[in-house]
Design a protein around this motif. Structure first.
Motif, short mmCIF file in Angstrom:
data_model
loop_
_atom_site.label_atom_id
_atom_site.label_comp_id
_atom_site.label_asym_id
_atom_site.label_seq_id
_atom_site.Cartn_x
_atom_site.Cartn_y
_atom_site.Cartn_z
N LEU A 1 0.83 -1.20 0.00
CA LEU A 1 0.00 0.00 0.00
C LEU A 1 0.86 1.25 0.00
CD1 LEU A 1 -2.80 -1.03 2.54
CD2 LEU A 1 -2.98 -0.88 0.06
N GLU A 2 1.97 1.25 0.77
CA GLU A 2 2.85 2.40 0.79
C GLU A 2 3.51 2.59 -0.57
OE1 GLU A 2 5.57 1.68 3.93
OE2 GLU A 2 4.12 2.05 5.54
N ALA A 3 3.89 1.49 -1.23
CA ALA A 3 4.50 1.60 -2.55
C ALA A 3 3.52 2.19 -3.56
CB ALA A 3 4.99 0.22 -3.01
N ARG A 4 2.27 1.76 -3.47
CA ARG A 4 1.27 2.30 -4.40
C ARG A 4 1.01 3.77 -4.13
NH1 ARG A 4 -3.22 -2.64 -4.28
NH2 ARG A 4 -1.88 -4.23 -5.25
N SER A 5 0.98 4.17 -2.85
CA SER A 5 0.68 5.56 -2.52
C SER A 5 1.78 6.50 -3.02
CB SER A 5 0.50 5.71 -1.01
OG SER A 5 1.71 5.41 -0.33
N ARG A 6 3.02 5.99 -3.15
CA ARG A 6 4.08 6.86 -3.65
C ARG A 6 3.84 7.28 -5.09
NH1 ARG A 6 7.66 3.16 -0.80
NH2 ARG A 6 8.15 2.11 -2.76
N SER B 1 4.52 15.14 -8.65
CA SER B 1 5.93 15.48 -8.42
C SER B 1 6.61 15.61 -9.78
CB SER B 1 6.60 14.40 -7.58
OG SER B 1 6.43 13.12 -8.18
N ILE B 2 7.51 16.59 -9.90
CA ILE B 2 8.05 16.96 -11.21
C ILE B 2 9.56 17.05 -11.16
CG2 ILE B 2 8.03 18.72 -13.04
CD1 ILE B 2 5.28 19.58 -12.04
N VAL B 3 10.21 16.43 -12.16
CA VAL B 3 11.63 16.63 -12.43
C VAL B 3 11.73 17.47 -13.70
CG1 VAL B 3 13.80 15.52 -13.07
CG2 VAL B 3 12.37 14.51 -11.30
N MET B 4 12.42 18.59 -13.64
CA MET B 4 12.47 19.51 -14.78
C MET B 4 13.91 19.95 -15.02
SD MET B 4 10.99 22.94 -12.93
CE MET B 4 11.83 24.02 -14.08
N VAL C 1 16.29 6.27 -13.85
CA VAL C 1 14.95 5.81 -13.49
C VAL C 1 15.02 4.45 -12.78
CG1 VAL C 1 12.74 5.00 -14.43
CG2 VAL C 1 13.76 7.13 -15.27
N ARG C 2 15.91 3.59 -13.23
CA ARG C 2 16.04 2.26 -12.61
C ARG C 2 16.70 2.33 -11.24
NH1 ARG C 2 17.54 0.86 -17.97
NH2 ARG C 2 19.74 0.97 -17.34
N SER C 3 17.62 3.27 -11.05
CA SER C 3 18.46 3.25 -9.85
C SER C 3 18.10 4.28 -8.79
CB SER C 3 19.93 3.44 -10.24
OG SER C 3 20.11 4.70 -10.89
N GLN C 4 17.43 5.37 -9.17
CA GLN C 4 17.18 6.44 -8.22
C GLN C 4 15.69 6.66 -8.05
OE1 GLN C 4 19.40 10.04 -8.69
NE2 GLN C 4 21.30 8.99 -9.26
N ARG C 5 15.29 6.75 -6.79
CA ARG C 5 13.87 6.87 -6.45
C ARG C 5 13.26 8.17 -6.94
NH1 ARG C 5 11.61 6.32 -0.23
NH2 ARG C 5 9.43 6.85 -0.67
N GLU C 6 14.05 9.29 -6.92
CA GLU C 6 13.52 10.58 -7.36
C GLU C 6 13.00 10.53 -8.79
OE1 GLU C 6 16.51 11.33 -4.16
OE2 GLU C 6 16.43 10.13 -6.00
N TYR C 7 13.68 9.78 -9.64
CA TYR C 7 13.27 9.67 -11.04
C TYR C 7 12.20 8.60 -11.22
CZ TYR C 7 17.33 12.53 -12.23
OH TYR C 7 18.24 13.55 -12.32
N ARG C 8 12.38 7.47 -10.54
CA ARG C 8 11.45 6.34 -10.74
C ARG C 8 10.05 6.67 -10.26
NH1 ARG C 8 14.37 3.13 -8.44
NH2 ARG C 8 13.51 3.14 -6.34
N GLU C 9 9.92 7.45 -9.17
CA GLU C 9 8.60 7.70 -8.58
C GLU C 9 8.04 9.06 -8.93
OE1 GLU C 9 8.94 7.06 -4.41
OE2 GLU C 9 9.45 4.93 -4.60
N VAL D 1 7.84 15.99 -22.56
CA VAL D 1 7.19 15.71 -21.27
C VAL D 1 7.06 14.20 -21.14
CG1 VAL D 1 5.14 16.03 -19.85
CG2 VAL D 1 5.95 17.90 -21.30
N LEU D 2 7.63 13.64 -20.08
CA LEU D 2 7.55 12.20 -19.82
C LEU D 2 6.60 11.97 -18.65
CD1 LEU D 2 10.28 12.59 -21.41
CD2 LEU D 2 11.04 10.49 -20.30
N VAL D 3 5.55 11.19 -18.89
CA VAL D 3 4.49 10.96 -17.90
C VAL D 3 4.62 9.55 -17.35
CG1 VAL D 3 2.00 11.02 -17.47
CG2 VAL D 3 3.01 12.51 -19.24
N ASN D 4 4.67 9.43 -16.03
CA ASN D 4 4.79 8.13 -15.39
C ASN D 4 3.50 7.34 -15.58
OD1 ASN D 4 5.15 5.94 -13.54
ND2 ASN D 4 6.53 7.20 -12.32
N ASN D 5 3.61 6.14 -16.14
CA ASN D 5 2.42 5.32 -16.39
C ASN D 5 1.72 4.89 -15.10
OD1 ASN D 5 2.95 5.50 -19.14
ND2 ASN D 5 4.07 3.57 -19.19
N ARG D 6 2.45 4.84 -13.99
CA ARG D 6 1.83 4.47 -12.72
C ARG D 6 1.04 5.63 -12.12
NH1 ARG D 6 6.06 0.69 -9.27
NH2 ARG D 6 6.40 -0.89 -10.88
N TRP D 7 1.30 6.82 -12.59
CA TRP D 7 0.57 7.99 -12.11
C TRP D 7 -0.62 8.33 -13.01
CZ3 TRP D 7 0.37 13.12 -14.22
CH2 TRP D 7 -0.27 14.06 -13.37
#
Length: 307
Positions: free
Chosen positions: A84-89, A96-99, A116-124, A171-177
């Motif tokens: 549940l915590e993983a999904r809420s992120r 949340s935006i990386v620009m 994206v694979r290694s760092q949480r700031e990019y992956r989430e 613009v890259l949109v996270n599919n999980r979001w």
């Protein structure tokens, strides 16, 4: 009253006499004691119905499966809580935006994929907004794609590109979001003074105060006329607010020498850390207060802008 006292006294005397015969303890603390063989012979744990020959107090102790079942339940609850915590992120209240200004995205896409694979700031992160993508129609979408993200491109048109190098928005949109099917292009402008792309997004979760999210990616070239650029942005935002009055609007990009503080007084600027040297050129505006806090990330590849 004296009759009750006499009765209590008689009861006490009777108990005292019985205790001498060893029966008082049995009267006061009567209980059934079972041997080890009797307990082992009971029906195994997990049965739904209690047999009539098994006492209720023994059934309550054995039907749950023993001491290990509690540990298994706690482990399952821990796993469920982590999921549940993983999904809420991936479902923040606001995206949340990386620009940043990347100065050619196609030759840095492998590095971005590794981040994206290694760092949480990019992956989430919900969105990644890049200016100066330097892309054109001859570059395929695969050169700007990252696993888990949907890419929206706004390349500089051929007329403007023939005059000078650079420009372009991505613009890259996270599919999980947000589901890629819920992404639309609201506005697109490409002229000598500004490049603008407004992307409408309907994420999986958003506070009910907002109908959807509109990300406006902006690149203002160093040679642009500040007044003309501000007028173009003001007109585009006014149209979007008229068509979508309850939308959450974010304006992100490289503004160089242009500021929207006077052009859009109801929007607040949130970037307060240097993005190129000691200057703040990459800005982010939003139409609500206290929406974001900013932090600097290292440049992507050889770009001279922080993210």
């Amino acid at each position: 009253m004296w009759i009750e006292r006499v009765f209590v006294l008689l009861v006490a005397v009777e108990l005292l006499l019985l205790s001498r015969n060893g029966t008082a303890a049995h009267l006061l603390h009567a209980r059934t004691v079972y041997s080890r063989d009797q307990l082992i012979a009971l029906m195994p744990a997990g049965s739904l119905a209690r047999p009539t020959e098994v006492p209720a107090e023994i059934w309550r102790k054995t039907h749950r499966g023993g001491r290990g079942q509690g540990q298994k339940r706690r482990k399952k609850e821990t796993v469920r809580q982590r999921r549940l915590e993983a999904r809420s992120r991936y479902k923040p209240c606001l995206p949340s935006i990386v620009m940043g200004n990347v100065r050619s995205l196609s030759n840095k896409i492998d590095e971005l994929s590794a981040l994206v694979r290694s760092q949480r700031e990019y992956r989430e992160c919900s969105l990644m907004c890049f200016t100066e993508s330097w892309m054109h129609q001859d570059i395929p979408d695969e050169n700007a794609s990252v696993e888990g993200f949907h890419t929206v491109r706004a390349d500089r048109d051929s007329i403007a590109r023939s005059k000078r190098k650079g420009g372009g928005l991505a613009v890259l949109v996270n599919n999980r979001w947000c589901n890629p099917a819920n992404i639309t292009i609201k506005e697109r402008i490409c002229c000598p003074d500004i490049e603008l792309c407004a992307v409408g997004l309907s994420p999986y979760y958003l506070p009910r105060e907002f109908s959807h999210v509109i990300l406006v990616a902006v690149y203002v070239p160093p040679s642009a006329n500040p007044t003309a650029a501000c007028d173009t942005i003001h007109s585009a935002i006014a149209r979007l607010q008229t068509q979508h009055p309850s939308a959450f609007i974010v304006i992100s990009g490289d503004f160089n020498h242009v500021s929207l503080d006077n052009t859009l007084p109801t929007f607040r600027q949130y970037v307060d850390c240097p993005t190129r040297g000691e200057k703040i050129l990459d800005l982010l505006y939003a139409n609500i207060k206290d929406a974001y806090s900013s932090s600097s990330l290292p440049p992507l590849g050889r770009s001279d802008h922080n993210k």
